[in-house]
Write an enzyme that holds these catalytic residues in place. Structure first.
Site, PDB file in Angstrom:
ATOM      1  N   SER A   1      -8.780   1.457 -11.797  1.00  0.00           N
ATOM      2  CA  SER A   1     -10.027   0.852 -10.977  1.00  0.00           C
ATOM      3  C   SER A   1      -9.640   0.695  -9.560  1.00  0.00           C
ATOM      4  O   SER A   1      -8.323   0.474  -9.236  1.00  0.00           O
ATOM      5  CB  SER A   1     -10.083  -0.691 -11.462  1.00  0.00           C
ATOM      6  OG  SER A   1     -10.712  -1.431 -10.734  1.00  0.00           O
ATOM      7  N   HIS A   2     -10.537   0.315  -8.560  1.00  0.00           N
ATOM      8  CA  HIS A   2     -10.003  -0.159  -7.333  1.00  0.00           C
ATOM      9  C   HIS A   2      -9.429  -1.449  -7.061  1.00  0.00           C
ATOM     10  O   HIS A   2      -8.616  -1.736  -6.135  1.00  0.00           O
ATOM     11  CB  HIS A   2     -11.575  -0.191  -6.338  1.00  0.00           C
ATOM     12  CG  HIS A   2     -11.928   1.130  -5.955  1.00  0.00           C
ATOM     13  ND1 HIS A   2     -12.477   2.128  -6.761  1.00  0.00           N
ATOM     14  CD2 HIS A   2     -12.183   1.747  -4.667  1.00  0.00           C
ATOM     15  CE1 HIS A   2     -12.978   3.223  -6.338  1.00  0.00           C
ATOM     16  NE2 HIS A   2     -12.706   3.177  -4.811  1.00  0.00           N
ATOM     17  N   SER A   3      -9.740  -2.336  -8.088  1.00  0.00           N
ATOM     18  CA  SER A   3      -9.049  -3.425  -7.901  1.00  0.00           C
ATOM     19  C   SER A   3      -8.030  -3.554  -9.169  1.00  0.00           C
ATOM     20  O   SER A   3      -8.137  -3.367 -10.167  1.00  0.00           O
ATOM     21  CB  SER A   3     -10.223  -4.683  -8.224  1.00  0.00           C
ATOM     22  OG  SER A   3      -9.473  -5.759  -8.766  1.00  0.00           O
TER      23      SER A   3
ATOM     24  N   GLY B   1      -8.730   0.124  -3.695  1.00  0.00           N
ATOM     25  CA  GLY B   1      -8.700   1.451  -3.617  1.00  0.00           C
ATOM     26  C   GLY B   1      -7.858   1.917  -4.850  1.00  0.00           C
ATOM     27  O   GLY B   1      -7.330   1.483  -5.758  1.00  0.00           O
TER      28      GLY B   1
ATOM     29  N   ASP C   1     -13.455   3.357 -12.236  1.00  0.00           N
ATOM     30  CA  ASP C   1     -14.460   2.773 -12.301  1.00  0.00           C
ATOM     31  C   ASP C   1     -15.625   3.568 -11.239  1.00  0.00           C
ATOM     32  O   ASP C   1     -16.435   3.940 -11.713  1.00  0.00           O
ATOM     33  CB  ASP C   1     -14.423   1.205 -11.694  1.00  0.00           C
ATOM     34  CG  ASP C   1     -13.361   1.249 -10.390  1.00  0.00           C
ATOM     35  OD1 ASP C   1     -12.945   2.291  -9.825  1.00  0.00           O
ATOM     36  OD2 ASP C   1     -13.119   0.067 -10.088  1.00  0.00           O
TER      37      ASP C   1
END
Lengths: 99, 135
Positions: free
Chosen positions: B16-18, B51, B75
């Site tokens: 995920s980016h997070s 990112g 994601d």
């Protein structure tokens, strides 16, 4: 359900879990079903629609509410044990299987 | 149970980016499906912002590595392209056993892990999670 010679093993249990057959119970039920070789199906009614208890996506999608009688049927060598185990899982409010 | 050998189960990677989303998704897999499925996750760029990073994805694949293969849930955009890049960078022996799954990251990870737990092949694990994909 193509084995016409043998009637399926059947059972049912009242779904008492607070939120019905929600995500975590779905995973438990599917995992338990996958431990048997029998073809196992569940339904919210005797008339179906019957869904494959080993398909996590289908079990998750069915959204069976609390206070529904969950019906289980199975065909295969361990069908009786499979039905007993799944009914037991529902009756014990899904406490019977770790994680 | 078809197999009690965790190394025979398909590994699951969450990208995920997070980092919070990736870690939270991994927590859900652990709590709902259990510890028997190899699992790796990563999120965030090397600067600590939102990112994804190819290196972190490679490390997550390594964490989740299984002879049965690894399914990657992502994601958005960069998570997908960086995961594709990570797969390209794998050694030949591993590259063919790692696939990107086209499914919502949280739901897909749970579905894929449940299917993996039951001993299904990489193709079946991917197909099960992709039943969820928007059509």
């Amino acid at each position: 359900m193509t084995t016409a010679s043998l009637p399926p093993a059947t059972g049912s249990a009242l779904l008492v879990h607070e939120a019905g057959l929600h995500a975590r119970p779905c995973v438990k039920l599917t995992k338990l079903a996958k431990t048997f070789s029998a073809r196992i199906e569940i339904a919210a009614s005797n008339e179906g629609p019957w869904i494959d208890a080993k398909s996590i996506v289908k079990v998750m999608a069915v959204k069976i509410p609390k206070d529904t009688i969950l019906h289980v049927r199975a065909i295969g060598a361990d069908a009786d044990a499979a039905v007993r185990a799944l009914v037991g899982l529902v009756e014990t409010d899904f406490e019977g299987l770790v994680a | 149970m078809k197999s009690s050998d965790a190394s025979a189960r398909v590994g699951i990677v969450v990208v995920s980016h997070s980092p919070e989303v990736a870690r939270g998704t991994a927590d859900m897999v652990r709590q709902m499906v259990g510890d028997d499925v190899p699992l790796g996750w990563c999120g965030g760029n090397p600067d600590g912002g939102l990112g994804t990073s190819v290196e972190a994805i490679l490390a997550a694949i390594d964490t989740a590595w299984s002879q049965a293969g690894v399914a990657i849930l992502v994601d958005l955009g960069g998570a997908e392209t960086n995961s594709e890049m990570a797969i390209e960078m794998l050694p030949d022996a591993r590259r063919g056993k790692v696939v990107l799954v086209n499914a919502p990251v949280v739901e897909g990870a749970i579905m894929a892990a449940t299917e993996s737990w039951g001993g299904s092949s990489l193709d079946v694990v991917r197909a099960t999670a992709e039943e969820l994909a928007p059509t």
